[in-house]
Scaffold this motif. Structure first.
Motif, short mmCIF file in Angstrom:
data_model
loop_
_atom_site.label_atom_id
_atom_site.label_comp_id
_atom_site.label_asym_id
_atom_site.label_seq_id
_atom_site.Cartn_x
_atom_site.Cartn_y
_atom_site.Cartn_z
N SER A 256 0.83 -1.20 0.00
CA SER A 256 0.00 0.00 0.00
C SER A 256 0.86 1.26 0.00
N ALA A 257 1.92 1.26 0.83
CA ALA A 257 2.82 2.42 0.87
C ALA A 257 3.54 2.58 -0.47
N LEU A 258 3.96 1.48 -1.06
CA LEU A 258 4.63 1.54 -2.35
C LEU A 258 3.70 2.12 -3.41
N LEU A 259 2.45 1.67 -3.44
CA LEU A 259 1.50 2.16 -4.43
C LEU A 259 1.20 3.64 -4.24
N ASP A 260 1.12 4.09 -2.99
CA ASP A 260 0.93 5.52 -2.76
C ASP A 260 2.07 6.32 -3.36
N SER A 261 3.30 5.81 -3.18
CA SER A 261 4.48 6.48 -3.72
C SER A 261 4.48 6.46 -5.25
N LEU A 262 4.14 5.31 -5.83
CA LEU A 262 4.14 5.18 -7.29
C LEU A 262 3.08 6.07 -7.92
N ARG A 263 1.93 6.21 -7.28
CA ARG A 263 0.86 7.04 -7.82
C ARG A 263 1.26 8.51 -7.86
N VAL A 264 2.00 8.95 -6.86
CA VAL A 264 2.42 10.35 -6.82
C VAL A 264 3.31 10.67 -8.02
#
Length: 332
Positions: free
Chosen positions: A302-310
């Motif tokens: 979830s944290a990785l996806l938040d970072s990738l989306r940004v």
């Protein structure tokens, strides 16, 4: 809570084995901007509406099975949620490619052998690509995320001590019964006959307590009759209240009075009682470690996806761009 790729929501095989039919698509990884044939793009990679529809069909079927009226508004909501998940899927796939995660063709071949292509309006090459995407993501998660997560015995012990109520094993009894069926639709004469039969069986059972199983096999009208009426161990809340109350009130070896339920008349013999207890730590240590490992894996995804989306450029056809600064939801 954001869905992760340990869930089945985006599993290709759930779509294919449900015989979801989607029109043949254009190659999904072409460079494109949103158009009539493209649902969304992620960093320039186009995902077609046909792919979205392939995954959408089982979600719509699931909603119908849960009794939800399939209104246009609900279908649009489900589709938007699905697109959001598919964006996450593409972001993870691109991240796995950057990490040079590879997959042997034999893995894809093995999965293809389990799929019936009849009724699937996708080419074999397109299905292979979908399988590859799913398995590359899984391999990335296993090799690059899970492999780096260590759950110590101390971690497991801390969770155990802080959640003892989760490891309570309720009081249980082991019992057998004899049933003579009698229902609400029985006439008074039928009820009287059933009561006379169970009363007679009670006399026989108490006179021959060691033969309870044989009596049940010969005379019980319940599905447990071939097993001598054996119900095994059961806890509170598993049987109808009158039956439960009578069974738990007995001592080992005792035979109850006649008990009436909606199923008819029962005679219960209780054989063994297990008092409620806390399951020992050693018995659940591995389960706790697996649970905590999955929990931390999901948090990191979830944290990785938040970072990738940004950092990603995401375009959705006929929709506003997604909010890449949305609040993290993996702990909610």
């Amino acid at each position: 809570m954001r869905s992760t790729f340990f869930s089945t929501a985006l599993t290709l095989f759930s779509c294919l084995f449900l015989a979801c039919s989607a029109p043949a698509e254009q190659p999904e990884r072409q460079q494109a901007t949103p158009s009539d044939d493209v649902a969304f793009t992620v960093n320039g990679k186009a995902i077609s509406n046909e792919i979205v529809d392939l995954y959408l069909q089982p979600e719509l079927q699931r909603a119908q099975m849960m009794g939800q009226p399939l209104t246009p508004e609900l279908e649009a909501q489900i589709r938007q949620q699905l697109i959001d998940q598919l964006i996450d899927r593409e972001l993870l796939y691109q991240q796995a490619q950057q990490a040079h995660v590879t997959l042997e063709e034999a893995v894809i071949d093995s999965q293809m052998a389990q799929i019936q292509m009849d009724g699937i309006n996708l080419s074999e090459e397109q299905v292979r690509e979908l399988i590859k995407t799913d398995f590359v993501i899984r391999k990335y998660i296993e090799d690059e995320i899970q492999a780096n997560i260590e759950i110590s015995e101390e971690d497991a012990r801390k969770f155990y001590d802080e959640n003892l109520s989760e490891f309570e094993q309720s009081e249980q009894v082991k019992a057998s019964h004899i049933l003579v069926r009698s229902g609400q639709d029985d006439t008074p004469e039928q009820k009287a006959a059933a009561r006379h039969k169970i009363d007679s069986l009670l006399v026989v059972a108490r006179a021959n307590p060691d033969s309870f199983a044989e009596i049940a096999k010969a005379s019980s009208e319940g599905p447990s009759a071939p097993r001598g009426g054996d119900l095994g161990f059961f806890g509170r809340g598993q049987m109808v209240p009158p039956f439960e109350q009578a069974a738990f009130a007995l001592k080992p070896g005792e035979i109850s009075d006649v008990v009436e339920t909606q199923f008819g008349y029962h005679i219960i013999k209780m054989f063994e009682k297990q008092e409620g207890e806390i399951v020992p730590f050693d018995s659940v240590k591995t389960d706790i470690q697996n649970y905590l490992r999955d929990q931390r894996t999901n948090e990191q995804i979830s944290a990785l996806l938040d970072s990738l989306r940004v950092k990603a450029t995401i375009e959705i056809a006929n929709a506003s761009p997604p909010d890449t600064s949305r609040q993290k939801d993996h702990d909610q």
